[in-house]
Design a protein around this motif. Structure first.
Motif: not given
Ligand SMILES: *Cc1c(COP(=O)(O)O)cnc(C)c1O
Length: 350
Positions: A59-62, A86-88, A185-192, A239-242, A286-290, A316-319
């Protein structure tokens, strides 16, 4: 020379000085054009996916974690802690192992995709599951970090977003320009927030002459920014954007407004349709959140927001392998037959 990882590749643009990088050679992920997907949805635009699932832990968390752990190690920290969907936790566990540090991860009980949980455990993190969602897990993390000497590597750690902005640099480096739209996708909104920072830095220095409109998508059951209020019990298959109370809420709204973009919601049904469509038409898993970014692309096209010939990038944020359970569920599993040629041919419809 082989790719050295985002710290060494973009060192001059990161607040790391000459600190030695803790790296797994993350970044340099492919920007893949997806013309069949565009044709399938009837969109006359150049659409690319930034396939962040191909990072070392999937995932992009790396990108953020290499910077956060590099700086934590340099400061003499012995342990890191994070709350995670999960990914963090997977990234924290891997980079902490690489740095010889201990990782503690706090996750929502029973809500972590199988691949992500396996990674955190394999890399030697202590995984604690708590009742509740990400937001409750994050409260535990904050409390522990106030009382004990552990470094928080959630995205309130500013080094995370610094690392994540490198994805925007890579996209501009590859395209030779900034895209017209960036969908994610936007979850905690760090990536945007991080992408907007990256695009803005290149623009301010004259490396690019424009910046994209930032188009963020939340899941309909977890859409606090769209609804303008904290969501107490966020629910989504993605689940990654829950997330009910995004850490970078304000910064995401600023990115949206400064870029002339939008943050909208997509339903789980549309997310899962997009998830299957992408994998089946382009061979990209890609995973559902992506897939919220692909569902978002389709929604924007239906609303006629995307002009003909535009250049569009979807992150596409995660595999897809992160969450095998959902992948098997949405396809209803496989067909079981006896080991017999005639039956096989008949069932195949050949
Ligand atoms: C962390 C994550 C997100 C959400 O990113 P934010 O920076 O929290 O908005 C989306 N997709 C995947 C796969 C993630 O791991």
């Amino acid at each position: 020379m082989s790719w050295a990882g985002v710290v060494d590749q973009y060192r001059a643009r990161l607040p790391v000085g000459d600190t030695q990088a803790v790296t797994l050679h993350e970044g340099n992920t492919p920007l893949i054009e997806v013309p069949q997907l565009a044709r399938e949805i009837g969109l006359d635009a150049r659409v690319f996916v930034k396939y962040e699932g191909l990072n070392p832990t999937g995932s992009f968390k790396d990108r953020g974690m290499t910077v956060a752990i590099t700086m934590a190690a340099a400061a003499g920290s012995r342990a890191v802690i994070c709350a995670s969907t999960g990914n963090t936790s997977a990234a924290a566990a891997a980079y902490a192992a690489r740095a010889g540090m201990k990782a503690f991860v706090i996750v929502p009980e029973g809500k972590i995709a199988l691949g992500k949980l396996s990674q955190a455990l394999m890399h030697g993190a202590q995984v604690l599951e708590v009742k509740g969602g990400f937001d409750e897990a994050f409260e535990v993390v904050s409390g522990v970090a106030e009382a004990r000497p552990v470094t928080v590597v959630n995205s309130i750690n500013p080094y995370r977003l610094q690392g994540q902005k490198t994805a925007a640099f890579e996209i501009c480096d590859t395209l030779g320009r900034a895209p017209d739209f960036h969908i994610l996708p936007v979850g905690n909104a760090g990536n945007i927030t991080a992408y907007w920072m990256g695009y803005s830095e290149y623009h301010d220095e004259g490396i690019t002459s424009s910046r994209p409109r930032m188009m963020g998508f939340q899941a309909a059951g977890a859409a606090p920014i769209v609804e303008g209020r904290r969501v107490e019990k966020p629910e989504t298959v993605a689940s990654a954007i829950r997330i009910g109370n995004p850490v970078s809420w304000k910064q995401a709204e600023a990115a949206r407004d400064e870029s002339g973009g939008a943050i909208n919601a997509v339903t789980d049904e549309k997310i899962l349709d997009a998830y299957k469509l992408l994998a089946a038409t382009e061979g990209v898993f890609a995973e559902p959140a992506s897939a919220a970014s692909i569902a978002g692309l389709i929604a924007l096209h239906e609303e006629k927001v995307i002009s003909a010939g535009a250049t569009v990038v979807c992150t596409l944020t995660g595999h897809g392998l992160k969450d095998p359970t959902t992948a098997i569920d949405v396809n209803g599993g496989s067909t079981k037959i006896p080991a017999d040629v005639a039956t096989a041919i008949k069932v195949m419809g050949l």
